[in-house]
Design a protein around this motif. Structure first.
Motif, PDB file in Angstrom:
ATOM      1  N   UNK A   1      74.209-105.384 -41.449  1.00  0.00           N
ATOM      2  CA  UNK A   1      74.303-106.368 -42.520  1.00  0.00           C
ATOM      3  C   UNK A   1      73.607-107.674 -42.268  1.00  0.00           C
ATOM      4  N   UNK A   2      72.839-107.782 -41.173  1.00  0.00           N
ATOM      5  CA  UNK A   2      72.137-109.031 -40.878  1.00  0.00           C
ATOM      6  C   UNK A   2      70.863-109.153 -41.701  1.00  0.00           C
ATOM      7  N   UNK A   3      70.450-110.393 -41.944  1.00  0.00           N
ATOM      8  CA  UNK A   3      69.164-110.682 -42.574  1.00  0.00           C
ATOM      9  C   UNK A   3      68.179-111.009 -41.463  1.00  0.00           C
ATOM     10  N   UNK A   4      67.160-110.175 -41.281  1.00  0.00           N
ATOM     11  CA  UNK A   4      66.267-110.270 -40.126  1.00  0.00           C
ATOM     12  C   UNK A   4      64.913-110.832 -40.534  1.00  0.00           C
ATOM     13  N   UNK A   5      64.425-111.765 -39.720  1.00  0.00           N
ATOM     14  CA  UNK A   5      63.057-112.254 -39.836  1.00  0.00           C
ATOM     15  C   UNK A   5      62.445-112.236 -38.437  1.00  0.00           C
ATOM     16  N   UNK A   6      61.154-112.529 -38.355  1.00  0.00           N
ATOM     17  CA  UNK A   6      60.521-112.478 -37.029  1.00  0.00           C
ATOM     18  C   UNK A   6      59.438-113.536 -36.901  1.00  0.00           C
ATOM     19  N   UNK A   7      59.059-113.784 -35.650  1.00  0.00           N
ATOM     20  CA  UNK A   7      57.900-114.619 -35.363  1.00  0.00           C
ATOM     21  C   UNK A   7      57.158-114.002 -34.187  1.00  0.00           C
ATOM     22  N   UNK A   8      55.860-113.826 -34.345  1.00  0.00           N
ATOM     23  CA  UNK A   8      55.015-113.346 -33.255  1.00  0.00           C
ATOM     24  C   UNK A   8      53.591-113.795 -33.539  1.00  0.00           C
ATOM     25  N   UNK A   9      52.986-114.579 -32.629  1.00  0.00           N
ATOM     26  CA  UNK A   9      51.638-115.085 -32.891  1.00  0.00           C
ATOM     27  C   UNK A   9      50.580-113.997 -32.955  1.00  0.00           C
ATOM     28  N   UNK A  10      50.899-112.781 -32.468  1.00  0.00           N
ATOM     29  CA  UNK A  10      49.923-111.699 -32.434  1.00  0.00           C
ATOM     30  C   UNK A  10      50.115-110.663 -33.544  1.00  0.00           C
ATOM     31  N   UNK A  11      51.167-110.811 -34.328  1.00  0.00           N
ATOM     32  CA  UNK A  11      51.463-109.819 -35.368  1.00  0.00           C
ATOM     33  C   UNK A  11      51.658-110.537 -36.703  1.00  0.00           C
ATOM     34  N   UNK A  12      50.633-110.564 -37.535  1.00  0.00           N
ATOM     35  CA  UNK A  12      50.756-111.287 -38.811  1.00  0.00           C
ATOM     36  C   UNK A  12      51.615-110.572 -39.845  1.00  0.00           C
ATOM     37  N   UNK A  13      51.701-109.246 -39.758  1.00  0.00           N
ATOM     38  CA  UNK A  13      52.474-108.464 -40.738  1.00  0.00           C
ATOM     39  C   UNK A  13      53.259-107.403 -39.973  1.00  0.00           C
ATOM     40  N   UNK A  14      54.522-107.237 -40.365  1.00  0.00           N
ATOM     41  CA  UNK A  14      55.380-106.249 -39.692  1.00  0.00           C
ATOM     42  C   UNK A  14      56.256-105.568 -40.722  1.00  0.00           C
ATOM     43  N   UNK A  15      56.360-104.257 -40.620  1.00  0.00           N
ATOM     44  CA  UNK A  15      57.201-103.473 -41.503  1.00  0.00           C
ATOM     45  C   UNK A  15      58.178-102.646 -40.685  1.00  0.00           C
ATOM     46  N   UNK A  16      59.404-102.572 -41.139  1.00  0.00           N
ATOM     47  CA  UNK A  16      60.437-101.748 -40.522  1.00  0.00           C
ATOM     48  C   UNK A  16      61.023-100.866 -41.614  1.00  0.00           C
ATOM     49  N   UNK A  17      61.080 -99.561 -41.344  1.00  0.00           N
ATOM     50  CA  UNK A  17      61.496 -98.600 -42.382  1.00  0.00           C
ATOM     51  C   UNK A  17      60.643 -98.748 -43.640  1.00  0.00           C
ATOM     52  N   UNK A  18      59.386 -99.028 -43.400  1.00  0.00           N
ATOM     53  CA  UNK A  18      58.402 -99.181 -44.480  1.00  0.00           C
ATOM     54  C   UNK A  18      58.711-100.349 -45.410  1.00  0.00           C
ATOM     55  N   UNK A  19      59.542-101.275 -44.954  1.00  0.00           N
ATOM     56  CA  UNK A  19      59.833-102.490 -45.713  1.00  0.00           C
ATOM     57  C   UNK A  19      59.298-103.695 -44.959  1.00  0.00           C
ATOM     58  N   UNK A  20      58.705-104.665 -45.657  1.00  0.00           N
ATOM     59  CA  UNK A  20      58.176-105.845 -44.975  1.00  0.00           C
ATOM     60  C   UNK A  20      59.297-106.710 -44.407  1.00  0.00           C
ATOM     61  N   UNK A  21      59.103-107.171 -43.179  1.00  0.00           N
ATOM     62  CA  UNK A  21      60.046-108.103 -42.553  1.00  0.00           C
ATOM     63  C   UNK A  21      59.463-109.501 -42.698  1.00  0.00           C
ATOM     64  N   UNK A  22      60.219-110.453 -43.220  1.00  0.00           N
ATOM     65  CA  UNK A  22      59.690-111.808 -43.398  1.00  0.00           C
ATOM     66  C   UNK A  22      59.226-112.415 -42.078  1.00  0.00           C
TER      67      UNK A  22
END
Length: 414
Positions: free
Chosen positions: A342-363
């Protein structure tokens, strides 16, 4: 146009080999059935995350390196090195040899006498003789050890490690015959300072098996120690710091949220008995993402918050620091478990501009400090050098450090 060398497979194994060969003045082509890496290379862009820089690719091209998808080119070389990927297979901790077999068939149809064929892909012991040799012989009508040379040499690359390239990393070689071994040694002797001759292909293949499993078993040990030390209230990172001062009998490994990388631990080899220690190590390492999420839930609960509805920021989602390579990274599994809770997940990584988990975009967080200040929990999964962890520890409401990189007392450590 004829070339001295064909590197078959332009992934994380083949590209550094092609770079080393080109730098040594060896006329090299790079063959891949996938047109995407070939097109990227031809345009001067690296197709593999973090493997080579654009300037290194341009230098290779200016020195004569030619990427191609045309298999006819394979019939015009003196040496062919198969660097095809061997991802995890359908069975537990086995390797999928489909790409190696496909590369062998493509080469066999064009194989000429006196060619030296080398295999660098991670494979189970016996693959060179029992899989590769028959495919090459049946497809070419030639006989290994008589009409062409055949040998195995385990790849020993550490992505992103500029100190241990081909020149300074000994190459292990095991040939089908003594003449095969010497032919392989003559080739690799142009790339490295030291060549180590194994008794044969099976011994050379087993070197890779031992080296990969050694890493996973020792990481599993410190991962278990991390769980134990947390329960005991002991600072494992300080324990490791002290232990690695021993000048003999100890090599430092460090725990983490999971084990990434391209090397797959293999504990089942054909009809032979399983490697029980490796099997257990794999189970321990595979549980680490779950352990990390359990620690997250406990930390949030201790601070009067629930995982459900919590804002969680993941820092560093690659498998190694300062690289864009995400192969085997535990970040997707951790993100999925947190989302399931039930958490709302976001991410930060200087080397990964776009990330998808379970084919859904992660902010993706644009401002690191603002995101950390607004998150209920920030988790450091990978320590990139660009992260100011001391400043981050001040901004974050709650910080879990899975890499032991923050100053003592600045964060909760794994």
């Amino acid at each position: 146009m004829p070339a001295d060398l064909a590197v078959i497979g332009l992934g994380h194994l083949g590209l550094p080999l092609a770079q080393a060969a080109t730098a040594a003045g060896i006329d090299t082509i790079g063959y891949d059935t996938d047109p995407r890496p070939v097109a990227e290379l031809a345009a001067g862009r690296p197709p593999v995350d973090g493997s080579l820089t654009p300037s290194e690719i341009r230098r290779m091209l200016s020195s004569g390196f030619r990427p191609t998808t045309h298999p006819a080119e394979l019939g015009r070389v003196r040496t062919a090195v198969i660097c095809a990927p061997t991802p995890p297979g359908a069975a537990r901790r086995t390797l999928d040899l489909t790409a190696v077999a496909d590369a062998a068939r493509a080469l066999a149809a064009r194989l000429r006498p006196h060619t030296t064929v080398l295999l660098e892909s991670p494979v189970p012991p016996g693959t060179t003789e029992d899989v590769l040799r028959p495919l090459l012989e049946e497809g070419s009508g030639l006989r290994a050890g008589r009409d062409f040379h055949l040998a195995y040499s385990p790849a020993r690359l550490d992505p992103g490690d500029r100190a241990h390239g081909y020149a300074h990393t000994p190459k292990v070689i095991g040939g089908l015959t003594p003449a095969c071994t010497e032919s392989a040694a003559a080739f690799y002797g142009r790339l490295t300072d030291k060549v180590v001759r194994a008794r044969g292909p099976r011994e050379a293949e087993t070197v890779k098996l031992l080296e990969t499993n050694y890493r996973h078993v020792n990481i599993a040990l410190v991962n278990e120690m991390a769980v134990l030390c947390h329960e005991l209230g002991v600072d494992l990172w300080d324990v490791i710091r002290c232990a690695e001062t021993k000048p003999f009998g100890f090599q430092a490994f460090r725990p983490g949220p999971g084990v990434g990388g391209h090397g797959t631990p293999v504990d089942t080899i054909g009809p032979y008995r399983p490697l029980r220690l490796v099997e257990m190590a794999g189970q321990i390492n595979e549980r680490m993402p779950q352990y990390v999420t359990q620690r997250c839930a406990t930390l949030l609960n201790e601070h009067g918050k629930s995982v459900r509805g919590a804002r969680v920021l993941l820092l560093g989602i690659t498998y190694k620091p300062d690289l864009a390579d995400r192969e085997g990274s535990p970040a997707p599994r951790i993100a999925q478990r947190l989302m399931d809770m039930g958490a709302t997940v976001s991410y930060h990584d200087p080397y990964v501009p776009v990330w998808r988990v379970r084919d859904l975009p992660v902010p993706r967080a644009d401002s690191l400090y603002e995101a950390a200040a607004g998150a209920d929990l920030t988790i450091l999964l990978q320590h990139h050098r660009t992260y100011d962890l001391q400043g981050l520890a001040v901004k974050a409401q709650l910080l879990l450090d899975t890499r032991g990189a923050t100053p003592v007392g600045a964060a909760h450590r794994l």
